[in-house]
Design an enzyme around this catalytic site. Sequence first.
Site, PDB file in Angstrom:
ATOM      1  N   GLY A 176       0.810  -1.235  -0.107  1.00 27.75           N
ATOM      2  CA  GLY A 176      -0.001  -0.155  -0.007  1.00 27.75           C
ATOM      3  C   GLY A 176       0.877   1.313   0.134  1.00 27.75           C
ATOM      4  O   GLY A 176       0.415   2.526  -0.399  1.00 27.75           O
TER       5      GLY A 176
ATOM      6  N   ASP B 258       4.061  -1.848  13.937  1.00 25.61           N
ATOM      7  CA  ASP B 258       3.257  -2.688  13.084  1.00 25.61           C
ATOM      8  C   ASP B 258       4.184  -3.903  12.884  1.00 25.61           C
ATOM      9  O   ASP B 258       4.257  -4.427  11.919  1.00 25.61           O
ATOM     10  CB  ASP B 258       3.182  -2.116  11.591  1.00 25.61           C
ATOM     11  CG  ASP B 258       2.349  -2.701  10.688  1.00 25.61           C
ATOM     12  OD1 ASP B 258       1.460  -3.410  11.160  1.00 25.61           O
ATOM     13  OD2 ASP B 258       2.316  -2.557   9.404  1.00 25.61           O
TER      14      ASP B 258
END
Length: 553
Positions: free
Chosen positions: A21, A141
Amino acid sequence: MAQSTLIHGRYRLLDLVGRGGMGEVWRARDESLGRRVAVKCLKPPARREDAGFQRVLRERFRREARVAASLQHRGVTVVHDFGDDDGLLYLVMELLEGRNLSQLLADNKGQPLPLAEVLDVAEQVAAALAYTHAQGVVHRDLKPANVMRSEDGTVKICDFGIARLAHDIGFTARISGTGMAMGTPHYMSPEQIADSAVDHRSDLYSFGCVLYEIATGSPPFEGGDPWAVLVGHRDTPPVPPRAHRPDLPPPLATAILRLLAKAPDDRPDAAAGLAGELAAARAHPPAARAGVWGAAYPGAAVAPAAVAGIAPLWMPPWTRGMDAGLPAAGRRRAGAPPDGALAAPAGPALREPVASWGVARAPEACAAADRTHAAARPAPARIPAQGAPPRERLADLADRRDAGLRLGRAGRWEEAYEVHRAVAAERELLLGSYHPDTLASRHETGTALARSGRHPEALEEYARTAADCAGVLGPDHPDTLAVRHELGHALGRLGRWEEALEVHRQLAFVREQALGSADPATVASRNEEAHCLERLGRRSEADEVYRELARGC
């Protein structure tokens, strides 16, 4: 970007490694130093015309890139350079040859990694996190795809600074509270989900999720939508990892559960604090499997579904429209045991009505139904009358059974069926119909049938095996209940929701009486009960079950 593009007059892109992304990762050559590197080309948001936004974006990128470049530890990917090439933001990193944990799990067909490898990864990642957290840097993350195992065995955490950058400039996450919070649902901490302040303990929670997955083959919480996954993280106790894989050393399982504590204060203070438990896990002898299929407690192989029924009432707005994605190893079907133990996949319905299993919800009725089934069969005979079988033949059968399991893990289910069928027949001849090894092989035979698409035959095998387990072990034995859970699940998959509902209500009653309402096995049965109610259109009853579960957890 295209192959042979030259960035900043120095870095020539050779071939695309991956795309996500935020942009692309390329294998590249540093023309100045003549070395191979990895170049991450970051794709800015669409607001290119906003000069002020672009200035903020570049400044924040430089800030995070400097932080990432300052990290000097063998367990952290080295950042060599960064810059802005005509609006293209790029990071130049060391080129790692190896596989990330997500790829290793995929290579292993979704099975957990070997114990020695799990411990090695745990120790190296813990050391890297201890270092970065001491520098005041939080990853935000951490997930299997961001942990690389190099060809020489070195484990490195990738993308420090990238997640924070995404958070700040809006690549993937919240902007001024209007977007979506950062993180990957299967590895997000409860405080990330609640949009609360995040510190190093959030990384520790994500680390626990990663360890849980590589140790058991699936993440601690699964679901077909983000609500189920996120509510699981926030409200549902994880199934103990040894329930999925009983050979895990208890110190390792304890460390994982400490990392997965809902409240940050209940987690270890620092990653370095895990050193003692990991060392104890290395010294701990391998745990023996328990029960006919290795379940450590009743229904242990069945992971409770997250309490999805009331999640939309509780979750913050940024989760709307969020895609749960897939965990690194794919989804494990409820009831699937790891590490070679085969599970009965959901197949078509039983030919006989479920009422013959005992539709009443009291344990006395369940026991009566089991006695009815058992009465139609010969009395249990552990060893045939001719005496104990030769050890060599039993050892050979154990080896052949392991070969059948390997065939199943490779997806060669027809061949696995032939092996398990033959082993079951020989064990029955040598040990008797009701010996635990015989029952285990019959269960594996049914599993192979189901995975081969031969569902009617598989379910006939399940029904026979469950009835024999009830006759030999008792109607409330963990193995008997585990098979019934699989049968109830299979009935639901066939659309026979009324019968499935009765099965799961029986199981929930018996498990609650024996284990309590908060036990993961009880929660699993109650979740299945609620799901059946939903499918029958009885939404209000389903919601009440979900609320009871939430209160109990």
